[in-house]
Design an enzyme around this catalytic site. Structure first.
Site, PDB file in Angstrom:
ATOM      1  N   SER A  10     -14.874  66.837-101.820  1.00 53.19           N
ATOM      2  CA  SER A  10     -14.180  67.805-100.968  1.00 53.19           C
ATOM      3  C   SER A  10     -15.216  68.787-100.452  1.00 53.19           C
ATOM      4  O   SER A  10     -16.146  69.158-101.182  1.00 53.19           O
ATOM      5  CB  SER A  10     -13.131  68.558-101.801  1.00 53.19           C
ATOM      6  OG  SER A  10     -12.741  69.743-101.135  1.00 53.19           O
ATOM      7  N   LEU A  56     -19.356  67.706 -93.645  1.00 54.05           N
ATOM      8  CA  LEU A  56     -19.000  66.325 -93.968  1.00 54.05           C
ATOM      9  C   LEU A  56     -19.619  65.850 -95.282  1.00 54.05           C
ATOM     10  O   LEU A  56     -20.712  66.268 -95.651  1.00 54.05           O
ATOM     11  CB  LEU A  56     -19.472  65.417 -92.832  1.00 54.05           C
ATOM     12  CG  LEU A  56     -18.920  65.782 -91.448  1.00 54.05           C
ATOM     13  CD1 LEU A  56     -19.490  64.838 -90.389  1.00 54.05           C
ATOM     14  CD2 LEU A  56     -17.405  65.763 -91.418  1.00 54.05           C
ATOM     15  N   GLN A  81      -0.720  65.547 -97.044  1.00 51.56           N
ATOM     16  CA  GLN A  81      -1.072  65.574 -95.620  1.00 51.56           C
ATOM     17  C   GLN A  81      -0.840  64.199 -94.980  1.00 51.56           C
ATOM     18  O   GLN A  81      -0.329  64.096 -93.863  1.00 51.56           O
ATOM     19  CB  GLN A  81      -2.535  66.008 -95.477  1.00 51.56           C
ATOM     20  CG  GLN A  81      -3.095  65.869 -94.075  1.00 51.56           C
ATOM     21  CD  GLN A  81      -4.451  66.545 -93.931  1.00 51.56           C
ATOM     22  OE1 GLN A  81      -4.528  67.744 -93.777  1.00 51.56           O
ATOM     23  NE2 GLN A  81      -5.525  65.780 -93.971  1.00 51.56           N
ATOM     24  N   GLN A 134      -4.041  76.476 -89.922  1.00 54.87           N
ATOM     25  CA  GLN A 134      -3.604  75.878 -91.187  1.00 54.87           C
ATOM     26  C   GLN A 134      -4.056  76.688 -92.395  1.00 54.87           C
ATOM     27  O   GLN A 134      -3.848  76.285 -93.534  1.00 54.87           O
ATOM     28  CB  GLN A 134      -4.047  74.419 -91.300  1.00 54.87           C
ATOM     29  CG  GLN A 134      -5.541  74.195 -91.444  1.00 54.87           C
ATOM     30  CD  GLN A 134      -5.880  72.708 -91.361  1.00 54.87           C
ATOM     31  OE1 GLN A 134      -5.874  72.113 -90.298  1.00 54.87           O
ATOM     32  NE2 GLN A 134      -6.178  72.099 -92.503  1.00 54.87           N
ATOM     33  N   GLY A 146     -16.956  61.013 -98.299  1.00 59.03           N
ATOM     34  CA  GLY A 146     -15.558  60.661 -98.027  1.00 59.03           C
ATOM     35  C   GLY A 146     -15.318  60.541 -96.527  1.00 59.03           C
ATOM     36  O   GLY A 146     -14.735  59.554 -96.048  1.00 59.03           O
ATOM     37  N   HIS A 147     -15.776  61.556 -95.761  1.00 61.91           N
ATOM     38  CA  HIS A 147     -15.609  61.494 -94.294  1.00 61.91           C
ATOM     39  C   HIS A 147     -16.380  60.304 -93.715  1.00 61.91           C
ATOM     40  O   HIS A 147     -15.875  59.574 -92.859  1.00 61.91           O
ATOM     41  CB  HIS A 147     -16.171  62.763 -93.638  1.00 61.91           C
ATOM     42  CG  HIS A 147     -15.494  64.036 -94.032  1.00 61.91           C
ATOM     43  ND1 HIS A 147     -16.116  65.016 -94.777  1.00 61.91           N
ATOM     44  CD2 HIS A 147     -14.252  64.497 -93.764  1.00 61.91           C
ATOM     45  CE1 HIS A 147     -15.287  66.025 -94.955  1.00 61.91           C
ATOM     46  NE2 HIS A 147     -14.151  65.747 -94.352  1.00 61.91           N
ATOM     47  N   GLY A 195      -8.038  60.531 -95.552  1.00 57.92           N
ATOM     48  CA  GLY A 195      -8.321  60.225 -96.950  1.00 57.92           C
ATOM     49  C   GLY A 195      -7.075  60.428 -97.816  1.00 57.92           C
ATOM     50  O   GLY A 195      -6.303  61.375 -97.611  1.00 57.92           O
ATOM     51  N   GLN A 196      -6.908  59.569 -98.797  1.00 58.25           N
ATOM     52  CA  GLN A 196      -5.811  59.664 -99.767  1.00 58.25           C
ATOM     53  C   GLN A 196      -5.903  60.957-100.580  1.00 58.25           C
ATOM     54  O   GLN A 196      -4.912  61.432-101.131  1.00 58.25           O
ATOM     55  CB  GLN A 196      -5.854  58.440-100.696  1.00 58.25           C
ATOM     56  CG  GLN A 196      -4.932  58.461-101.895  1.00 58.25           C
ATOM     57  CD  GLN A 196      -3.458  58.429-101.517  1.00 58.25           C
ATOM     58  OE1 GLN A 196      -3.087  57.990-100.432  1.00 58.25           O
ATOM     59  NE2 GLN A 196      -2.618  58.912-102.427  1.00 58.25           N
ATOM     60  N   GLY A 211     -15.299  69.404 -90.563  1.00 58.60           N
ATOM     61  CA  GLY A 211     -16.747  69.503 -90.714  1.00 58.60           C
ATOM     62  C   GLY A 211     -17.190  69.645 -92.156  1.00 58.60           C
ATOM     63  O   GLY A 211     -16.436  69.386 -93.091  1.00 58.60           O
TER      64      GLY A 211
HETATM   65  O1  PAF Z   1      -7.978  67.208 -93.688  1.00 60.22           O
HETATM   66  C1  PAF Z   1      -8.526  67.995 -92.897  1.00 60.22           C
HETATM   67  O2  PAF Z   1      -9.743  68.165 -92.879  1.00 60.22           O
HETATM   68  C2  PAF Z   1      -7.645  68.784 -91.932  1.00 60.22           C
HETATM   69  O3  PAF Z   1      -6.443  69.142 -92.509  1.00 60.22           O
HETATM   70  C3  PAF Z   1      -7.439  68.072 -90.590  1.00 60.22           C
HETATM   71  C4  PAF Z   1      -6.638  66.780 -90.773  1.00 60.22           C
HETATM   72  C5  PAF Z   1      -8.769  67.756 -89.940  1.00 60.22           C
HETATM   73  C6  PAF Z   1      -6.638  68.971 -89.639  1.00 60.22           C
HETATM   74  O4  PAF Z   1      -7.315  70.150 -89.375  1.00 60.22           O
END
Ligand code: PAF
Length: 278
Positions: free
Chosen positions: A181, A29, A149, A57, A32-33, A143-144, A27
């Site tokens: 970001s 956003l 990740q 995470q 990039g998203h 995204g790169q 979220g």
């Molecule tokens: O990149 C992110 O926003 C997160 O690490 C993801 C891939 C949505 C997993 O929670």
């Protein structure tokens, strides 16, 4: 646009789309998203977005409770670009009482972000595996910007024979080069200005690589030298590594390498990377 917060309801809605592109997000956003969602729709004919701030995470001293959230704004942005499905589960839906299974991706999770944030990639891989199982996307878009990740998740998909294609899309940047970001919102005006040094440093390494420099250490030093021009930034790491194994290189092959870094400005960690020669 259907906004759905339970697994059963999502699975029922999913049946209406023969092909579906998934953009997993936490979220808050930004462009990039949105660029990922547009590409998912273009390539698959329909796009799903998950919005879930994944507690597993985040480390104990990280920003889970403070992570920026604005569901209304996110949904308005997604509606505007004609997103088909939005999955907005609560932590209790994703991790019901008794949940105790996790995904450990070997090898590529121990260095860089994995060294600084133990357990981070176990949380990422576990939630993304669950999202893939729930959404069953044709393709999934990342995204790169979060280069490690993408390497970790691509390995998970490969190692576990997951039936989908992973697509990695270019980093979207502000006009002054700062990688977009959700966490940029934490930066003070001075930190925001100083943060542009990351891309300048990476570009300097790319310039030297294109001019023929093949010593990875010389390229790491070039990055550090540019970063040193902004003394308010504390370097977590500077890396010139193999693009697939993420092992640090001595000599960069002609087809390039991943140059990546993480720098703290106050309490905010900024990440960025470029593919040298890419
Ligand atoms: O990149 C992110 O926003 C997160 O690490 C993801 C891939 C949505 C997993 O929670």
């Amino acid at each position: 646009m259907q906004v759905i917060d339970t697994i059963d309801a999502f699975r029922a809605a999913r049946k209406g789309f023969p092909r579906l592109g998934l953009v997993p997000t936490m979220g808050f956003l930004h462009e990039g998203h949105l660029s990922l969602v547009r590409r998912a729709r273009e390539e698959c004919g329909a796009a799903a977005v998950s919005i879930f701030v994944n507690p597993t995470q985040f480390g104990a001293n990280e920003d889970f409770s403070k992570y920026p959230r604005d569901m209304e704004r996110d949904l308005a942005l997604l509606r505007e670009i004609k997103t088909d499905l939005v999955f907005t589960p609560t932590p209790a839906i994703v991790y019901p009482p008794g949940h105790s299974t996790g995904i450990e991706v070997g090898g590529v999770t121990t260095m860089l972000e994995g060294a600084v944030r133990p357990g981070h990639f176990r949380g990422v891989a576990t939630v993304v595996c669950k999202l893939f199982n729930i959404v069953q996307p044709t393709k999934a878009y990342f995204g790169q910007k979060d280069a490690q990740q993408t390497v970790v998740l691509a390995k998970m998909v490969r190692d576990l024979d997951m039936p989908l294609e992973m697509i990695v899309c270019p980093t979207v940047r502000e006009a002054d080069g700062l990688a977009m970001s959700s966490r940029n919102v934490y930066l003070s005006p001075d930190e925001r200005r100083a943060g542009t040094v990351l891309y300048r440093a990476l570009n300097e390494a790319d310039r030297r690589f294109k001019a023929g420099e093949r010593s990875a250490e010389a390229l790491r030093k070039a990055i550090r030298d540019v970063l040193a021009t902004e003394p308010s930034g504390a370097i977590d790491y500077v890396s010139v590594a193999d693009r697939n194994t993420l092992e640090e290189l001595e000599t960069v092959p002609a087809d390039g390498a991943l140059a990546s870094l993480a720098v703290r400005f106050g309490k905010t960690r900024l990440l960025d990377n470029v593919v040298l020669g890419g």
